[in-house]
Structures are given as C-alpha cells and as structure tokens.
Design a protein around this motif. Structure first.
Motif, short mmCIF file in Angstrom:
data_model
loop_
_atom_site.label_atom_id
_atom_site.label_comp_id
_atom_site.label_asym_id
_atom_site.label_seq_id
_atom_site.Cartn_x
_atom_site.Cartn_y
_atom_site.Cartn_z
N GLN A 194 0.43 2.38 0.59
CA GLN A 194 0.05 2.75 -0.65
C GLN A 194 -0.45 4.18 -0.86
O GLN A 194 -0.14 4.79 -1.82
N ARG A 195 -0.68 4.98 0.25
CA ARG A 195 -1.63 5.96 -0.02
C ARG A 195 -1.07 7.19 0.95
O ARG A 195 -1.45 8.44 1.21
N SER A 196 0.31 6.82 1.65
CA SER A 196 0.82 7.80 2.45
C SER A 196 2.37 7.59 2.57
O SER A 196 2.89 6.61 2.13
N ALA A 197 2.84 8.39 3.48
CA ALA A 197 4.39 8.34 3.72
C ALA A 197 4.68 6.87 4.56
O ALA A 197 5.74 6.54 4.31
N GLY A 198 3.79 6.82 5.31
CA GLY A 198 3.95 5.45 6.13
C GLY A 198 2.79 5.47 7.24
O GLY A 198 1.78 5.83 7.18
N ALA A 199 3.38 4.62 8.20
CA ALA A 199 2.43 4.15 9.37
C ALA A 199 2.94 4.92 10.83
O ALA A 199 3.95 4.91 10.89
#
Length: 292
Positions: free
Chosen positions: A151-156
């Motif tokens: 939700q809050r970044s490009a990914g994990a």
C-alpha cells in the motif's frame, strides 16, 4: 518511475565495504551485470551508497535496510534526494522496523512497530521533498507488513526467507508490487564445510524474535530454530554447492513470484560477529555465469 533493478542482485553487509578496493568491487558488480547492490544495515546518512554510486555507471544501489528508529525522517528524505538527483533512477530506499533487541539498544521502546513505520512513511510523504512511493521498499515478513509494503511503497524486501515464503508473499502482495527476497548462498560442495559456513551466516538472526516467528509460521519447529539451527533449517535457508546448484534455488524464488533476488554470499571473508570483512568478489564472479 519504478527503479530498474533487474532479476538478480547482490546483498552485502555494509561493514565489508570499509576496504581499499570497495569502489573497485562495486564497479566489478556493475560490470558483471548484476542489477542492484543491496547494502545491509545501511547508515541513515547514505554516504556509503553515495560513494559506491559514484564508482559505478549503471548499478542500482539499495539500502537493505535503513532502521527507521535510528533515522530522522526529514534528514533521510533530504539524503534520498541528494542521491536521486545526482544518480537518477539508481537509488532505492529500503526501510524497516528492525528488531526489539536492536531498537532497545538505541534507548527506545519497540512498541507497535508497524504503526511506527506507517507514521514514519507519513513523515516521508510530508517532508519538504517527499520520498516517492515507487522509490522505496519495506522490509516485510508477515501479512500485515506485506500489506503495508503493497500500500505504501514499491514493494517488499523479505530477509532470511525461503521460496515458500516468497510464494506466500506474492499471494499477499498481489501481482503488482515489487517482491525482492534475500537468499543466502555458500559456494562450497563439501556438506560439513558448507553447513558450518551456513550456520555462521544464520546464527545471529536466530536470536531475533521477528525472524524466529516467521520461521515457525513457515512450518519449522522449535527444535529447528534452537541454537545454531537444525540441518533442515540451514539447508532450507542457505543454498550451497556449485554455482549451478545455487542457481536452482534462485530460480525457485523467481518461479514463486520474486521479481528480483538479492543474493548474499556467506564466506569466510566476512565475520558477522566482529563486523569485519571484505567484499566477496571471487564468489560474485563465480556466480555471475550461472545467475545472469
């Protein structure tokens, strides 16, 4: 604009880069064709990635990770823009909540870490020069952290994980967000030597509750995570053998949904207990032909 990091990169602890050949080693990673260099336990001042960016032409530098409890958000945002402006599309900011024992040493209480991280992202969004969502990634293991990353970044950027975790993470993230697992490897075919090095590479992390909980959730037992780890645990977390054998584990991550795999060589050249070492250049060369 998403940062182009390719399919395979190198993960390396920051402490091994305090050497005379650091810039030369980074340039070699670039020349070999790896997509990114992930710097573990990156300092919030971002001086090391800045120095290595200056030594390379194409390579993306990523932090894996900056501990948000140790970094002022406004200062980190300013540092991000210093690098992003000098090296467009070549710096990816990895952030995470670290672990209770580490944060407590900073004199802070490790309470509601995901809420703290969400608030930190708010601060980055509201900085005089905000950090773009698509140029930051979050360290994430469990479903709540993975959802926040989506939700809050490009990914994990999950650390100390297996291809099975990569499969679960992809299901949680959905098809769009970036998924970048770290994978430890040992270039050694003798089982006893390989497992001794592998245990040295995972020993520290088995004392950190976040990792232990994740491993138990993946089906490992209390006996597996006790001490230096069971043989089953070590063999699952650390790929060892020839470059071609190691490449099969990297492929398993890609088949499970990884966009990019950050390969960490565990070698006698680095000592995680003394926080000393040198870049694993020989191993990076040996792996390049099989991985790239």
């Amino acid at each position: 604009m998403a940062i182009p990091i390719g399919r395979v990169g190198i993960w390396s602890p920051s402490y091994v880069w305090n050497t005379d050949d650091a810039r030369e080693a980074a340039a070699e990673i670039d020349a070999l064709g790896y997509g990114a260099l992930w710097l573990g336990a990156a300092a919030p001042d971002l001086r090391l990635p800045e120095d290595l960016l200056a030594a390379t032409d194409r390579l993306v530098l990523a932090t894996g990770i900056v501990n948000v409890w140790a970094a002022d958000a406004a200062e980190l945002a300013a540092g991000f823009h210093r690098l992003a402006k000098a090296y467009p599309n070549r710096f990816l900011l990895g952030l995470g909540v670290s672990h209770a024992p580490v944060v407590q040493k900073l004199g802070k209480a490790y309470t509601r870490p995901l809420n703290y991280l969400a608030g930190y992202l708010d601060a980055l969004d509201n900085a005089p020069e905000p950090v773009p969502v698509d140029q930051r990634v979050l360290a994430a293991l469990g479903p709540k952290a993975l959802t926040l990353a989506a939700q809050r970044s490009a990914g994990a950027h999950p650390y100390l994980v297996t291809p099975e975790h990569t499969r679960i993470a992809r299901e949680t993230l959905g098809p769009g967000p970036l998924l970048v697992p770290e994978q430890k490897v040992v270039l050694e075919t003798d089982p006893s030597t390989a497992r001794a090095l592998a245990r040295a590479g995972v020993r520290y992390y088995l004392g950190l509750p976040n990792y232990v909980r994740n491993l138990l959730a993946l089906g490992f037992t209390e006996d597996d995570v006790a001490g230096d780890g069971s043989e089953r645990l070590v063999d699952t977390l650390v790929a060892w053998g020839t470059p071609d054998q190691i490449a099969k584990r990297i492929t398993e991550h890609h088949d499970a949904g990884a966009d990019h795999v950050a390969v960490q060589v565990v070698s006698p050249a680095a000592d995680s207990t003394a926080w000393t070492g040198r870049p694993a250049r020989e191993e990076w060369r040996a792996l390049a032909a099989a991985l790239l």
